[in-house]
Design a protein around this motif. Structure first.
Motif, mmCIF file in Angstrom:
data_model
loop_
_atom_site.group_PDB
_atom_site.id
_atom_site.type_symbol
_atom_site.label_atom_id
_atom_site.label_comp_id
_atom_site.label_asym_id
_atom_site.label_seq_id
_atom_site.Cartn_x
_atom_site.Cartn_y
_atom_site.Cartn_z
ATOM 1 N N ASP A 195 -47.790 -6.129 3.040
ATOM 2 C CA ASP A 195 -47.413 -4.739 2.763
ATOM 3 C C ASP A 195 -47.434 -4.392 1.273
ATOM 4 O O ASP A 195 -46.984 -3.332 0.866
ATOM 5 N N LYS A 200 -52.750 -4.102 1.126
ATOM 6 C CA LYS A 200 -53.388 -2.900 1.686
ATOM 7 C C LYS A 200 -54.839 -2.797 1.211
ATOM 8 O O LYS A 200 -55.714 -2.367 1.963
ATOM 9 N N THR A 208 -58.070 -8.010 9.022
ATOM 10 C CA THR A 208 -57.010 -8.889 8.520
ATOM 11 C C THR A 208 -56.755 -10.089 9.439
ATOM 12 O O THR A 208 -55.966 -10.961 9.101
#
Ligand code: FAD
Length: 406
Positions: A195, A200, A208
């Protein structure tokens, strides 16, 4: 009466796996680790099915799996355009094809899983803050001298396993060259939380749940999830100067950013956001020197054959070495010297082939101009199934029958 005591120098992946593989067969183990505490150096690690199959046999996989990630694919992308060049399916398909999972994990999670199993098995005495510094021949085998604080302690065993890494003191004590070679390359490593801005930035350019390698003439960057997907491990590789003796050190991150000329802005942004980067000089050990002696020393893992990490197989080879060594010795307890020679003969071709595979990967991933175009064409024409089949010899490997588990 032949002693069954085994002495191991080094409690990295190689030493811990060897302790487990021998203890399972009833050998008493003295495991000496120079560090005062076991701390996992580095960040992430890829564990291919040839390694996880052994970890499962040794009771480690169940402890590792809850913290690890089972990626869906290995994907190659052009670092300039971010275009996908190739995809090797993993996940369920890998497990079906190679009968063991392909995992990515934080190194600390692997170490914790190995240690949890070590704590469960009787017969393993782990001593930290204990540096093996020499070896001599004793009445019943070998005597390893170990420095513990300001004391020198002797430990006798019929087998001394040098699992003490690329800077191995056991290799020197065995009479082989103590030197290793700086490969001329640096590994740049960072772990970012999913996060964070860097997390990001990664999610914006790649899936991912995959292992993604970005290819470029000046560098390549490997990225994958660790810690159940809450973080990403990033490792970039560039040419560089030798920076420090040992594993980690600091170097000017401009070496990395200037190697990335022509990279897609989104990838450059990821590298910028992901700092601080730690630079690790990559050292290798000349594989031509012996790995065993006739009086009972065996070198395993990086101590024997540290290689460049471009096939992501160094730890896997350490795990294979440890498991097969235990198998060869247990299958021939009356003649451990013969067993050592047979083990070395068995291991050499496989380790050499994997080191060559790493060298080929390095060349292909850093290709430029027409060579890069030819590479991309070759990859475009090769189906995912064919790319997976190309890896059967590597990931589908099994220990020789004679040394399989009881
Ligand atoms: C950037 C990078 C990425 C990599 N990625 C992967 C990957 O994805 N998959 C993979 O399979 N491999 C990978 N590798 C390779 C892998 O990390 C190594 O091959 C592996 O860690 C070697 O394990 P080892 O136990 O032989 O040595 P080490 O991990 O070096 O362990 C040696 C241990 O011995 C101890 N020691 C040293 N000297 C003494 C002494 N005299 N007495 C007592 N103890 C001593 C040390 O403190 C250490 O704990 C990578 C390597 C690098 C550099």
């Amino acid at each position: 009466m032949q002693s069954r005591q085994i002495v191991i120098a080094g409690a990295g992946v190689a030493g811990l796996t060897a302790a487990l593989a021998f203890a399972e067969r009833g050998y008493p183990i003295k495991l000496f680790e120079q560090a005062p505490r076991l701390e996992a150096a580095g960040a992430g690690i890829q564990l291919s099915p040839n390694a996880t199959r052994i970890l499962r046999q040794l009771g480690v996989l169940d402890r590792l799996s809850p913290a690890a990630v089972r990626p869906e694919a290995v994907v190659l992308r052009d670092a300039g355009t971010l275009r996908e060049l190739a995809r090797v399916p993993l996940g369920d398909l890998a497990e079906k094809r190679w009968q063991a999972p392909y995992l990515v994990a934080h190194r600390a999670d692997l170490q914790n899983a190995l240690m949890a199993r070590v704590a469960e098995l009787p017969g393993i005495e782990l001593v930290t803050g204990a540096r093996v510094s020499g070896v001599a021949t004793g009445q019943h085998g070998l005597i390893a001298t170990t420095e513990i604080g300001d004391k020198s302690v002797e430990a006798e065993g019929f087998l001394l396993i040098g699992a003490d890494g690329v800077w191995s003191a056991t290799r020197a004590a065995a009479g082989f060259s103590s030197r290793n070679r700086f490969s001329g390359e640096l590994a740049w490593r960072a772990t970012v939380s999913a996060d964070s801005a860097a997390g990001k930035a990664f999610a914006a350019i790649a899936a991912t749940d995959c292992v993604t390698t970005f290819l470029h003439p000046g560098f390549h960057l490997v990225a994958y999830p660790v810690s159940k997907g809450t973080a990403f491990n990033l490792a970039a590789f560039t040419m560089g100067e030798i920076i420090a003796e040992g594993w980690s050190g600091n170097a000017d991150v401009k070496i990395l950013t200037s190697a990335m000329r022509g990279t897609a802005p989104a990838l450059a942004r990821l590298v910028e956001e992901a700092g601080p980067w730690t630079a690790w000089p990559i050292h290798t050990v000349d594989q031509r020197q012996p790995w065993t002696t006739s009086d009972g020393i065996a070198l395993i893992g990086d101590a024997a054959h540290a290689m460049t990490p471009f096939a992501a197989q160094g730890a896997a080879m350490a795990i294979e070495d440890a498991a097969t060594l235990a198998g060869f010795i247990a299958a021939s307890p009356a003649v451990p010297k013969g067993a050592l020679a047979a083990w070395e003969q068995d291991r050499r071709p496989r380790v050499a082939r994997i080191a060559s595979r790493g060298a080929v990967n390095r060349l292909a991933w850093h290709a430029a101009g027409p060579v890069a175009m030819a590479r991309n064409l070759f990859l475009a024409m090769r189906s995912s199934e064919k790319l997976a089949a190309d890896l059967d010899w590597l990931y589908g490997w099994r220990a020789p029958e004679t040394v399989g588990r009881r």
